[in-house]
Design a protein around this motif. Structure first.
Motif, PDB file in Angstrom:
ATOM      1  N   VAL A 281       0.826  -1.216   0.000  1.00 19.40           N
ATOM      2  CA  VAL A 281       0.000   0.000   0.000  1.00 19.40           C
ATOM      3  C   VAL A 281       0.859   1.264   0.000  1.00 19.40           C
ATOM      4  O   VAL A 281       0.538   2.237  -0.674  1.00 19.40           O
ATOM      5  N   MET A 282       1.974   1.243   0.724  1.00 19.61           N
ATOM      6  CA  MET A 282       2.787   2.453   0.815  1.00 19.61           C
ATOM      7  C   MET A 282       3.598   2.749  -0.454  1.00 19.61           C
ATOM      8  O   MET A 282       4.265   3.774  -0.539  1.00 19.61           O
ATOM      9  N   GLU A 283       3.516   1.870  -1.438  1.00 16.08           N
ATOM     10  CA  GLU A 283       4.085   2.238  -2.737  1.00 16.08           C
ATOM     11  C   GLU A 283       3.202   3.277  -3.426  1.00 16.08           C
ATOM     12  O   GLU A 283       3.655   4.010  -4.299  1.00 16.08           O
ATOM     13  N   TYR A 284       1.930   3.293  -3.040  1.00 16.41           N
ATOM     14  CA  TYR A 284       1.002   4.177  -3.740  1.00 16.41           C
ATOM     15  C   TYR A 284       1.228   5.655  -3.439  1.00 16.41           C
ATOM     16  O   TYR A 284       1.271   6.457  -4.377  1.00 16.41           O
ATOM     17  N   PRO A 285       1.407   6.046  -2.168  1.00 15.28           N
ATOM     18  CA  PRO A 285       1.770   7.454  -1.969  1.00 15.28           C
ATOM     19  C   PRO A 285       3.084   7.784  -2.674  1.00 15.28           C
ATOM     20  O   PRO A 285       3.231   8.865  -3.248  1.00 15.28           O
ATOM     21  N   ALA A 286       4.026   6.857  -2.667  1.00 13.45           N
ATOM     22  CA  ALA A 286       5.310   7.131  -3.324  1.00 13.45           C
ATOM     23  C   ALA A 286       5.108   7.346  -4.822  1.00 13.45           C
ATOM     24  O   ALA A 286       5.835   8.098  -5.451  1.00 13.45           O
ATOM     25  N   GLN A 287       4.102   6.698  -5.378  1.00 18.77           N
ATOM     26  CA  GLN A 287       3.849   6.864  -6.816  1.00 18.77           C
ATOM     27  C   GLN A 287       2.878   8.005  -7.113  1.00 18.77           C
ATOM     28  O   GLN A 287       2.504   8.212  -8.261  1.00 18.77           O
ATOM     29  N   GLY A 288       2.432   8.679  -6.064  1.00 11.30           N
ATOM     30  CA  GLY A 288       1.577   9.845  -6.296  1.00 11.30           C
ATOM     31  C   GLY A 288       0.084   9.550  -6.318  1.00 11.30           C
ATOM     32  O   GLY A 288      -0.682  10.257  -6.970  1.00 11.30           O
ATOM     33  N   TYR A 289      -0.322   8.533  -5.571  1.00  9.79           N
ATOM     34  CA  TYR A 289      -1.762   8.257  -5.444  1.00  9.79           C
ATOM     35  C   TYR A 289      -2.269   8.854  -4.142  1.00  9.79           C
ATOM     36  O   TYR A 289      -1.560   8.886  -3.132  1.00  9.79           O
ATOM     37  N   LEU A 290      -3.495   9.330  -4.186  1.00  7.10           N
ATOM     38  CA  LEU A 290      -4.110   9.910  -2.993  1.00  7.10           C
ATOM     39  C   LEU A 290      -4.835   8.802  -2.229  1.00  7.10           C
ATOM     40  O   LEU A 290      -5.398   7.889  -2.850  1.00  7.10           O
ATOM     41  N   PRO A 291      -4.843   8.886  -0.908  1.00  6.39           N
ATOM     42  CA  PRO A 291      -5.495   7.813  -0.140  1.00  6.39           C
ATOM     43  C   PRO A 291      -6.974   7.660  -0.493  1.00  6.39           C
ATOM     44  O   PRO A 291      -7.488   6.537  -0.526  1.00  6.39           O
ATOM     45  N   GLU A 292      -7.645   8.784  -0.796  1.00  2.30           N
ATOM     46  CA  GLU A 292      -9.069   8.655  -1.097  1.00  2.30           C
ATOM     47  C   GLU A 292      -9.297   7.867  -2.392  1.00  2.30           C
ATOM     48  O   GLU A 292     -10.324   7.196  -2.549  1.00  2.30           O
ATOM     49  N   ALA A 293      -8.331   7.929  -3.314  1.00  2.00           N
ATOM     50  CA  ALA A 293      -8.455   7.153  -4.555  1.00  2.00           C
ATOM     51  C   ALA A 293      -8.266   5.667  -4.263  1.00  2.00           C
ATOM     52  O   ALA A 293      -9.007   4.817  -4.769  1.00  2.00           O
ATOM     53  N   ILE A 294      -7.279   5.350  -3.444  1.00  2.00           N
ATOM     54  CA  ILE A 294      -7.029   3.942  -3.096  1.00  2.00           C
ATOM     55  C   ILE A 294      -8.232   3.377  -2.333  1.00  2.00           C
ATOM     56  O   ILE A 294      -8.701   2.269  -2.616  1.00  2.00           O
ATOM     57  N   LEU A 295      -8.750   4.147  -1.407  1.00  2.00           N
ATOM     58  CA  LEU A 295      -9.898   3.676  -0.618  1.00  2.00           C
ATOM     59  C   LEU A 295     -11.105   3.443  -1.519  1.00  2.00           C
ATOM     60  O   LEU A 295     -11.770   2.416  -1.440  1.00  2.00           O
TER      61      LEU A 295
END
Ligand code: GLU
Length: 472
Positions: free
Chosen positions: A260-274
């Motif tokens: 999951v923490m690769e996603y902020p590193a790649q520029g994803y917002l938590p609300e998008a992942i959720l």
């Protein structure tokens, strides 16, 4: 197919019970989200429990990574984190009680002997299992205890009948007791084993609904039997099918972004992942975009899909773009800035980053893309010489000189700049690209930018006049 009705037990208490052996992976995050949303929907309690009894594989770093991942997603727990390693006395106490009650027994078979019985059964075409040598039965004489050997404790699993539960994701599941071994619940050194700890914890933490990955389906009948043996009420179980990779195969670290923490590193917002995870295995009509408030309002445990979901990066990107467009620009600036600084951005005297991001975010799928695109405002432009020759022709130069001149006095607004460019074009019988392209090159060093009037406006009069002066 999706489920329709979930029986509700009160009070609602759910848990997320990760084993801290690595990072928080997508499947785990989805389980956490569903457990969290379910508890929130019913005004219940969401418990975080760290299943750290596998000493060889559990690490404090992994605990930290899981907690960080949950925090990043905003999935806050109401109780815990509880650590199984801190509950050893309780497990031992219960093992003792079960031995006393005859629902568990000491088994002195050595690992080699157990392996040999399994081998024999395999050879006979049977399912390998413990043969019950040390299982006490009325009228049965047990073998003599081998000297110096420390016993394991085995659960006295019912021999006949079956275990059935109404899984609120998968429907009714039945597993025959014959399929189940007399599970080791405590090792020779007294440490309890996995399924036993889970069952005890679910009881002690008064868990009403267990939502977890369907890799645990085989554990559930064992846990149910243990819960029955210790006189505990049963939680309701819902087993979520796996998330498959984009290729339809099991997700793996090697080919998929499972952490999951690769996603902020790649520029994803938590609300998008959720939002993405919420929809991956659950539905609310045809809705694709929903806030966490809506998920909480709608997530009652029904409409959970019982087939495996497939990861789809295009859809995640689409959602991320949606949330980037909605996001506060100052927040985006905070997120984009470290990456831009690392790429050599100079912010002094340059346009305000939030305003730049507002202009550029329409097309960005990730904050990283947005940051990279925004760099054009924060580095010294180095137009390619060949492109300059191509676009900054003698036919265009006088018009650009007029433009540069008028830049000194024109009202510095997008509208006024656009009007002024039109006038210069008309006066020189040129078309928009003939002036816009060299302007872009000179001002930004590249041919692709957002609308030229907006770009000029953001740079500011001084910067534009200075940059043009170098070429005219
Ligand atoms: N610790 C288990 C895992 O990480 C989950 C156990 C459970 O949810 O019952 O897979």
């Amino acid at each position: 197919m999706t489920t329709s009705a979930t029986p509700v037990r009160t009070p609602i208490r759910t848990r997320f019970a990760p084993s801290p052996t690595g990072f928080l992976h997508l499947g785990g995050a989805r389980t956490a989200l569903y457990s969290w949303a379910f508890a929130r929907h019913f005004g219940g309690t969401f418990v975080l429990r760290i299943e750290d009894t596998d000493l060889e594989r559990s690490t404090p770093e992994a605990v930290q990574a899981i907690i960080e991942g949950m925090e990043w997603l905003g999935l806050s727990h109401d109780e815990g984190p509880f650590y199984q390693m801190q509950r050893m006395d309780r497990y031992r106490e219960l093992v003792g009680q079960m031995l006393g009650a005859g629902t568990a027994y000491h088994c002195y078979s050595s690992p080699d002997e157990v392996e040999a019985m399994r081998e024999r059964m395999r050879a006979a075409g049977e399912k390998p299992r413990y043969d019950g040598t040390w299982r006490p039965e009325p009228g049965k004489t047990l073998p003599a205890i081998p000297e110096g050997r420390k016993p394991v404790v085995r659960f006295k699993n019912p021999l006949d009948g079956e275990v059935t539960w109404d899984d609120f994701v998968k429907g009714t599941i039945t597993i025959g007791n014959k399929e189940l071994d007399d599970l080791v619940i405590a090792r020779p050194d007294g440490t309890p084993t996995y399924n036993f700890c889970v069952a005890v914890d679910d009881w002690d933490m008064q868990i009403s609904h267990v939502l977890r990955g369907d890799d645990h389906v085989n554990n559930t009948p064992r846990q149910i039997n243990i819960l029955r043996a210790i006189g505990a009420p049963l939680p309701l179980y819902g087993h979520l099918p796996m998330i498959l990779g984009a290729d339809g195969q099991k997700m793996s670290k090697r080919k998929d972004a499972v952490n999951v923490m690769e996603y902020p590193a790649q520029g994803y917002l938590p609300e998008a992942i959720l939002n993405y995870l919420a929809r991956l295995g659950w539905s609310h009509g045809d809705d694709e975009v929903f806030s966490m408030e809506q998920v909480v309002a709608w997530f009652d445990g029904s409409h959970l899909s019982n087939s495996a979901a497939q990861f789809n990066i295009e859809k995640l990107n689409w959602l991320n773009n949606h949330y980037i467009k909605q996001a506060d620009n100052a927040r985006l600036a905070e997120l984009a800035k470290p990456r831009m600084l690392a790429a050599g951005a100079r912010f002094d005297g340059a346009p305000e980053l939030p305003a730049v991001l507002a202009l550029m975010k329409e097309r960005a799928n990730t904050v990283n893309e947005l940051a990279d695109a925004a760099m054009l405002f924060y580095r010294t432009p180095q137009p390619d010489a060949a492109l300059l020759t191509q676009h900054l022709t003698d036919a265009v130069k006088p018009a650009l000189a007029q433009f540069a001149d008028r830049c000194k006095t024109v009202e510095w607004s997008k509208e006024a700049l656009a009007a002024m460019i039109k006038e210069v074009l008309a006066a020189n019988s040129l078309k928009m690209p003939q002036i816009a392209m060299p302007l872009r090159l000179i001002v930004t060093g590249q041919l692709q930018t957002p609308a030229i009037d907006a770009v000029l406006q953001l740079f500011g009069r001084e910067a534009i006049v200075a940059r043009l002066a170098k070429y005219l």
